[in-house]
Design a protein around this motif. Structure first.
Motif, PDB file in Angstrom:
ATOM      1  N   LYS A 246      31.904  69.942  38.051  1.00 44.36           N
ATOM      2  CA  LYS A 246      31.761  69.835  36.521  1.00 44.36           C
ATOM      3  C   LYS A 246      30.494  69.431  36.303  1.00 44.36           C
ATOM      4  CE  LYS A 246      32.775  65.656  34.810  1.00 44.36           C
ATOM      5  NZ  LYS A 246      31.787  65.019  33.988  1.00 44.36           N
ATOM      6  N   ASN A 247      29.777  68.618  36.883  1.00 41.42           N
ATOM      7  CA  ASN A 247      28.332  68.319  36.349  1.00 41.42           C
ATOM      8  C   ASN A 247      27.377  69.240  36.576  1.00 41.42           C
ATOM      9  OD1 ASN A 247      29.527  65.679  35.490  1.00 41.42           O
ATOM     10  ND2 ASN A 247      28.464  64.520  37.123  1.00 41.42           N
TER      11      ASN A 247
ATOM     12  N   SER B 122      27.915  65.370  27.718  1.00 39.38           N
ATOM     13  CA  SER B 122      27.235  66.416  27.983  1.00 39.38           C
ATOM     14  C   SER B 122      26.750  67.439  26.660  1.00 39.38           C
ATOM     15  CB  SER B 122      27.915  67.386  29.004  1.00 39.38           C
ATOM     16  OG  SER B 122      27.859  66.475  30.090  1.00 39.38           O
TER      17      SER B 122
ATOM     18  N   ILE C  71      19.969  58.452  24.239  1.00 37.65           N
ATOM     19  CA  ILE C  71      19.472  59.597  24.725  1.00 37.65           C
ATOM     20  C   ILE C  71      18.175  59.830  24.098  1.00 37.65           C
ATOM     21  CG2 ILE C  71      21.616  61.193  24.765  1.00 37.65           C
ATOM     22  CD1 ILE C  71      20.937  62.064  21.895  1.00 37.65           C
TER      23      ILE C  71
ATOM     24  N   LEU D   2      15.225  59.367  25.973  1.00 37.56           N
ATOM     25  CA  LEU D   2      14.404  60.024  26.964  1.00 37.56           C
ATOM     26  C   LEU D   2      14.414  61.754  26.557  1.00 37.56           C
ATOM     27  CD1 LEU D   2      15.294  58.464  30.272  1.00 37.56           C
ATOM     28  CD2 LEU D   2      13.297  57.789  28.774  1.00 37.56           C
TER      29      LEU D   2
ATOM     30  N   GLU E 218      19.125  65.315  41.590  1.00 40.44           N
ATOM     31  CA  GLU E 218      20.305  65.599  41.987  1.00 40.44           C
ATOM     32  C   GLU E 218      20.842  67.046  42.330  1.00 40.44           C
ATOM     33  OE1 GLU E 218      19.617  63.035  40.202  1.00 40.44           O
ATOM     34  OE2 GLU E 218      21.086  61.345  40.475  1.00 40.44           O
TER      35      GLU E 218
HETATM   36  C1  UD1 Z   1      25.060  62.207  34.618  1.00 34.69           C
HETATM   37  C2  UD1 Z   1      26.535  62.583  35.209  1.00 34.69           C
HETATM   38  C3  UD1 Z   1      27.094  61.470  35.611  1.00 34.69           C
HETATM   39  C4  UD1 Z   1      26.298  60.499  36.528  1.00 34.69           C
HETATM   40  C5  UD1 Z   1      24.865  60.180  36.039  1.00 34.69           C
HETATM   41  C6  UD1 Z   1      23.982  59.479  37.194  1.00 34.69           C
HETATM   42  C7  UD1 Z   1      26.975  64.540  34.034  1.00 34.69           C
HETATM   43  C8  UD1 Z   1      27.756  65.346  33.103  1.00 34.69           C
HETATM   44  N1  UD1 Z   1      27.168  63.283  33.999  1.00 34.69           N
HETATM   45  O1  UD1 Z   1      25.147  61.482  33.419  1.00 34.69           O
HETATM   46  O2  UD1 Z   1      28.273  61.850  36.222  1.00 34.69           O
HETATM   47  O3  UD1 Z   1      26.929  59.094  36.737  1.00 34.69           O
HETATM   48  O4  UD1 Z   1      24.224  61.520  35.639  1.00 34.69           O
HETATM   49  O5  UD1 Z   1      24.069  60.094  38.225  1.00 34.69           O
HETATM   50  O6  UD1 Z   1      26.177  65.271  34.741  1.00 34.69           O
HETATM   51  N2  UD1 Z   1      19.611  56.648  30.087  1.00 34.69           N
HETATM   52  C9  UD1 Z   1      18.674  56.126  29.032  1.00 34.69           C
HETATM   53  N3  UD1 Z   1      17.970  56.951  28.177  1.00 34.69           N
HETATM   54  C10 UD1 Z   1      18.352  58.305  28.096  1.00 34.69           C
HETATM   55  C11 UD1 Z   1      19.044  58.725  29.030  1.00 34.69           C
HETATM   56  C12 UD1 Z   1      19.656  57.850  30.077  1.00 34.69           C
HETATM   57  O7  UD1 Z   1      18.352  54.830  29.076  1.00 34.69           O
HETATM   58  O8  UD1 Z   1      17.753  58.896  27.168  1.00 34.69           O
HETATM   59  C13 UD1 Z   1      20.076  55.602  31.163  1.00 34.69           C
HETATM   60  C14 UD1 Z   1      21.397  55.804  30.901  1.00 34.69           C
HETATM   61  O9  UD1 Z   1      21.999  54.800  30.105  1.00 34.69           O
HETATM   62  C15 UD1 Z   1      21.832  55.423  32.361  1.00 34.69           C
HETATM   63  C16 UD1 Z   1      20.831  55.807  33.240  1.00 34.69           C
HETATM   64  O10 UD1 Z   1      19.686  56.018  32.340  1.00 34.69           O
HETATM   65  O11 UD1 Z   1      21.709  53.752  32.545  1.00 34.69           O
HETATM   66  C17 UD1 Z   1      21.298  57.298  33.869  1.00 34.69           C
HETATM   67  O12 UD1 Z   1      21.488  58.089  33.105  1.00 34.69           O
HETATM   68  P1  UD1 Z   1      21.593  59.773  33.264  1.00 34.69           P
HETATM   69  O13 UD1 Z   1      20.866  60.026  34.601  1.00 34.69           O
HETATM   70  O14 UD1 Z   1      20.962  60.150  32.175  1.00 34.69           O
HETATM   71  O15 UD1 Z   1      23.098  60.255  33.245  1.00 34.69           O
HETATM   72  P2  UD1 Z   1      23.994  61.272  32.468  1.00 34.69           P
HETATM   73  O16 UD1 Z   1      23.084  62.329  32.697  1.00 34.69           O
HETATM   74  O17 UD1 Z   1      24.440  60.694  31.236  1.00 34.69           O
END
Ligand code: UD1
Length: 419
Positions: free
Chosen positions: A22-23, A93, A123, A125, A189
């Motif tokens: 899925k991811n 997503s 979001i 970042l 990843e």
């Molecule tokens: C993706 C995966 C999710 C997985 C995660 C970490 C998908 C659809 N989902 O989620 O299953 O658990 O990676 O491996 O692929 N953060 C910020 N600001 C941002 C972006 C992220 O503070 O702009 C923080 C988030 O709150 C979290 C951490 O960074 O604490 C990790 O988030 P991120 O790696 O972005 O995860 P996702 O892409 O949301």
């Protein structure tokens, strides 16, 4: 409400094949927007989040058709640059359409994404990086007005955290931008490498995927292609943890053990025997489980946060005391009180859970709070004495293709019903 009724205490056996990830599929489907022609995606899992992605593309004017595990997407004609709030809210997503829309159309209007059952998922970042690439993003009442008046250009972007979503968004935006984009401290990843593999198949120039520095040299056009989505490593981890809990022997096919090393090592430390060869992992558990050294979730190649609820369930039956530290998502421990209802002894304080393993879990009425918590409760129920009623399973359907069918195949007594 739909739920699973699970009758526990049966050992698992046989073999099971893992579906596409899925991811990996979600960013790749967003990436189809960058291609002015037909893309054929094989191994595309049948999940509600995939359906939501197809709805977003259709709303923008693209054509999506599905046959078995093949999704065909044609984004030759784009007729809209606005994604309605109700579609954006369907999943987290949807944020990837920021980079994809800016890359393809140079503008879009969309709202903040949904799917935030794991807590605040900012979001910032993503937005800061896209602004560095020339995007102007104005936010008003939760609506993001995005444009790139002079087109997107390459930039040197240093992420303060290796965010998976931000890395993917930047890659999508950079594929057609003018010049070179370098992402420092990028996520490593395997799903990032799969997105790079897809974009490169379409003609993008990308190097360094799988490392913490990714370089993308923008090209003027991406071309139609066929691509096979990688297997889902968390679905594989789910089957391994179900076998660890229920006991017995199980062959997991269509999987890559190298992407699951921290989970495999932990299960071996807990007393399972695991062998892997040629895209298969064999697990057997014939002894009582035992506690393991501290588990800390980390960005890849560290212990995956998505597998944490599953191993927490395993450790709830492992003799001795185990400690789990959740470093990525603050709400990942919401399954712990549900496991406690089943007889587990877990003390949770902030990001730390202390688990005193118990011999037996018991069937109970429990609720899935999110996708992986739901899968972990199903795995726990498979090993519990008595009957478990598991509710809120729409979360599980977001990440597992008919989990009840897969678990039934390996001997778990599970059925979907109204509860
Ligand atoms: C993706 C995966 C999710 C997985 C995660 C970490 C998908 C659809 N989902 O989620 O299953 O658990 O990676 O491996 O692929 N953060 C910020 N600001 C941002 C972006 C992220 O503070 O702009 C923080 C988030 O709150 C979290 C951490 O960074 O604490 C990790 O988030 P991120 O790696 O972005 O995860 P996702 O892409 O949301």
């Amino acid at each position: 409400m739909q739920g699973f009724i699970i009758e526990g205490s049966n050992r698992v056996g046989g073999e099971i094949s893992v579906s596409g990830s899925k991811n990996a599929a979600l960013p790749i489907i967003a990436g189809c927007l960058l291609v002015s022609g037909e893309v054929i995606l094989r191994g595309c899992p049948e999940l509600s989040d995939i359906y939501s992605s197809a709805r977003i593309l259709s709303c923008l004017g693209c054509k999506c058709t599905r046959s078995g595990d093949t999704l065909t997407v044609n984004c030759k004609e784009i007729s809209r640059d606005h994604i309605p709030d109700k579609l954006m809210r369907l999943m987290r997503s949807s944020s990837l359409y920021l980079g994809a829309c800016l890359g393809r159309m140079g503008r879009c209007t969309l709202s903040y994404p949904g799917g935030c059952e794991l807590g605040a998922r900012p979001i910032d970042l993503h937005i800061t990086a896209l602004e560095k690439m020339g995007a102007e993003i104005k936010e008003e009442h939760g609506v993001l007005e995005c444009s790139a008046p002079s087109g997107l250009h390459g930039a040197q972007i240093s992420l303060s955290f290796p965010s998976v979503g931000a890395t993917e968004n930047i890659m999508l935006a950079a594929a057609l931008a003018k010049g070179e984009t370098v992402i420092y401290n990028s996520a490593r990843e395997p799903e990032i490498a799969d997105l790079a593999g897809f974009l490169k198949r379409c003609g993008a120039q990308i190097s360094g995927e799988g490392t913490s520095v990714i370089r993308i040299c923008g090209v003027s056009e991406l071309y139609p292609c066929e691509y096979e989505i990688m297997p889902d490593r968390i679905v594989a981890a789910t089957y391994l943890c179900t076998a660890a809990l229920a006991g017995g022997g199980l062959m997991v096919k269509n999987t890559r053990a190298n992407e699951l090393r921290p989970v495999i090592d932990l299960l071996c430390e807990a007393g399972c025997d695991i062998y892997d060869y040629d895209g298969r992992i064999y697990i057997s558990r014939n002894r009582p489980l035992k506690a393991v050294s501290t588990v800390r979730t980390m960005p890849y190649p560290g212990f995956p946060t998505d597998a944490q609820p599953l191993v927490t369930a395993v450790l709830s039956r492992a003799k001795g005391v185990s400690v789990v530290v959740e470093n990525i998502f603050e709400n990942r421990f919401r399954l712990n009180p549900e496991l406690v209802r089943m007889g587990a002894d877990i003390k949770t304080e902030g990001r730390i859970a202390v688990i005193e393993g118990t011999d037996t879990l018991y069937g109970a009425r429990v609720m899935a709070s999110d996708l992986r918590a739901g899968a972990a409760l199903a795995a726990a129920a498979a090993s519990a004495q008595g009957i478990t009623e598991l509710g809120n399973i729409e979360f599980i359907d977001r990440g597992y293709e008919h989990l009840e069918r897969s678990l039934s195949e390996i001997g778990v007594k599970i059925k979907r019903t109204k509860i």
